[in-house]
Scaffold this active site. Structure first.
Site, PDB file in Angstrom:
ATOM      1  N   ARG A  62       2.089  -4.996   3.287  1.00 31.34           N
ATOM      2  CA  ARG A  62       3.102  -3.924   3.256  1.00 31.34           C
ATOM      3  C   ARG A  62       2.536  -2.579   3.699  1.00 31.34           C
ATOM      4  O   ARG A  62       3.294  -1.674   4.052  1.00 31.34           O
ATOM      5  CB  ARG A  62       3.767  -3.856   1.872  1.00 31.34           C
ATOM      6  N   GLU A  99      -7.933  -9.125 -11.813  1.00 33.94           N
ATOM      7  CA  GLU A  99      -7.818  -9.414 -13.243  1.00 33.94           C
ATOM      8  C   GLU A  99      -8.300 -10.853 -13.524  1.00 33.94           C
ATOM      9  O   GLU A  99      -9.062 -11.104 -14.436  1.00 33.94           O
ATOM     10  CB  GLU A  99      -6.361  -9.236 -13.648  1.00 33.94           C
TER      11      GLU A  99
HETATM   12  P1  AMP Z   1      -4.181  -2.618  -6.967  1.00 31.89           P
HETATM   13  O1  AMP Z   1      -5.317  -3.173  -6.189  1.00 31.89           O
HETATM   14  O2  AMP Z   1      -4.175  -3.055  -8.407  1.00 31.89           O
HETATM   15  O3  AMP Z   1      -4.047  -1.115  -6.821  1.00 31.89           O
HETATM   16  O4  AMP Z   1      -2.852  -3.265  -6.367  1.00 31.89           O
HETATM   17  C1  AMP Z   1      -2.289  -2.766  -5.222  1.00 31.89           C
HETATM   18  C2  AMP Z   1      -1.852  -3.856  -4.275  1.00 31.89           C
HETATM   19  O5  AMP Z   1      -1.119  -4.881  -4.941  1.00 31.89           O
HETATM   20  C3  AMP Z   1      -0.915  -3.285  -3.235  1.00 31.89           C
HETATM   21  O6  AMP Z   1      -1.197  -3.899  -1.970  1.00 31.89           O
HETATM   22  C4  AMP Z   1       0.475  -3.602  -3.744  1.00 31.89           C
HETATM   23  O7  AMP Z   1       1.326  -3.946  -2.682  1.00 31.89           O
HETATM   24  C5  AMP Z   1       0.273  -4.771  -4.702  1.00 31.89           C
HETATM   25  N1  AMP Z   1       0.906  -4.532  -6.026  1.00 31.89           N
HETATM   26  C6  AMP Z   1       0.247  -4.394  -7.204  1.00 31.89           C
HETATM   27  N2  AMP Z   1       1.091  -4.228  -8.227  1.00 31.89           N
HETATM   28  C7  AMP Z   1       2.336  -4.210  -7.691  1.00 31.89           C
HETATM   29  C8  AMP Z   1       3.650  -4.034  -8.217  1.00 31.89           C
HETATM   30  N3  AMP Z   1       3.875  -3.825  -9.520  1.00 31.89           N
HETATM   31  N4  AMP Z   1       4.704  -4.062  -7.362  1.00 31.89           N
HETATM   32  C9  AMP Z   1       4.493  -4.246  -6.037  1.00 31.89           C
HETATM   33  N5  AMP Z   1       3.287  -4.430  -5.465  1.00 31.89           N
HETATM   34  C10 AMP Z   1       2.200  -4.426  -6.274  1.00 31.89           C
END
Ligand code: AMP
Length: 176
Positions: A62, A99
């Site tokens: 995305r 996680e």
């Molecule tokens: P993080 O590495 O935990 O910051 O997760 C970010 C990545 O996971 C991004 O590429 C987001 O598109 C996806 N992502 C994580 N949590 C969500 C969520 N609640 N809704 C949509 N996309 C998420």
């Protein structure tokens, strides 16, 4: 309604996707609203244009959507960061913990030129792990992380705190 309110109203929250307990922020309704999608790109460009960027990396998948539109509007190159095994030429790779388990992302070795100021763009900031992996790949390429750009930030997860190690400029259009 201002842009933030329109974005917030268009994002669809899907409970328990892709697993129980996750409130997934679905940006696909924004893509159906052409005017809104265009205004998002313009708002990102308005924020980032004074910052002298040389390139934008977008994180699969995305991060490719507005990352590439923004790069076009700013007339700078767009460089994709992909999950392992998708890029055809020689790559630099970075593995990081999730996680449960781990993930690995990669960038083409010739994607970023040494010394260039590069913006990391993704649709959403959660814990920050994915954006950090992108920042590490920029550093491994010899580039400089100029900042981080998101449509949505899940502020309660404090992901931006982790990112300040790489760049102080962290911008999100909306925060939950
Ligand atoms: P993080 O590495 O935990 O910051 O997760 C970010 C990545 O996971 C991004 O590429 C987001 O598109 C996806 N992502 C994580 N949590 C969500 C969520 N609640 N809704 C949509 N996309 C998420």
């Amino acid at each position: 309604m201002n842009l933030k309110e329109r974005i917030t109203q268009s994002i669809r929250t899907v409970p328990d996707f892709p697993k129980p307990g996750i409130m997934f922020k679905d940006i696909t309704p924004l893509l159906k609203d052409v005017k809104l999608s265009k205004e998002i790109t313009e708002a990102l460009a308005e924020y980032w244009s004074p910052h002298k960027l040389d390139a934008i990396v977008g994180i699969e998948s995305r991060g490719f959507i507005w990352g590439n539109s923004l790069a076009q509007l700013l007339s700078i190159p767009f460089v994709p960061i992909r999950k392992i095994g998708k890029l055809p030429a020689e790559t630099l790779n970075f593995k990081y913990d999730l996680e449960y388990g781990s993930a690995e992302v990669e960038i083409h070795k010739d994607g970023i030129e040494r010394g260039k100021r590069v913006l990391v763009h993704d649709d959403l900031l959660a814990t920050g792990g994915t954006a950090i992996a992108a920042a590490e790949l920029i550093n491994m390429s010899g580039g400089e992380v100029a900042g981080f750009s998101f449509l949505v930030e899940l502020g309660f997860l404090n992901g931006s705190k982790e990112l300040t190690r790489y760049a102080s400029n962290i911008h999100s259009l909306v925060t939950y």
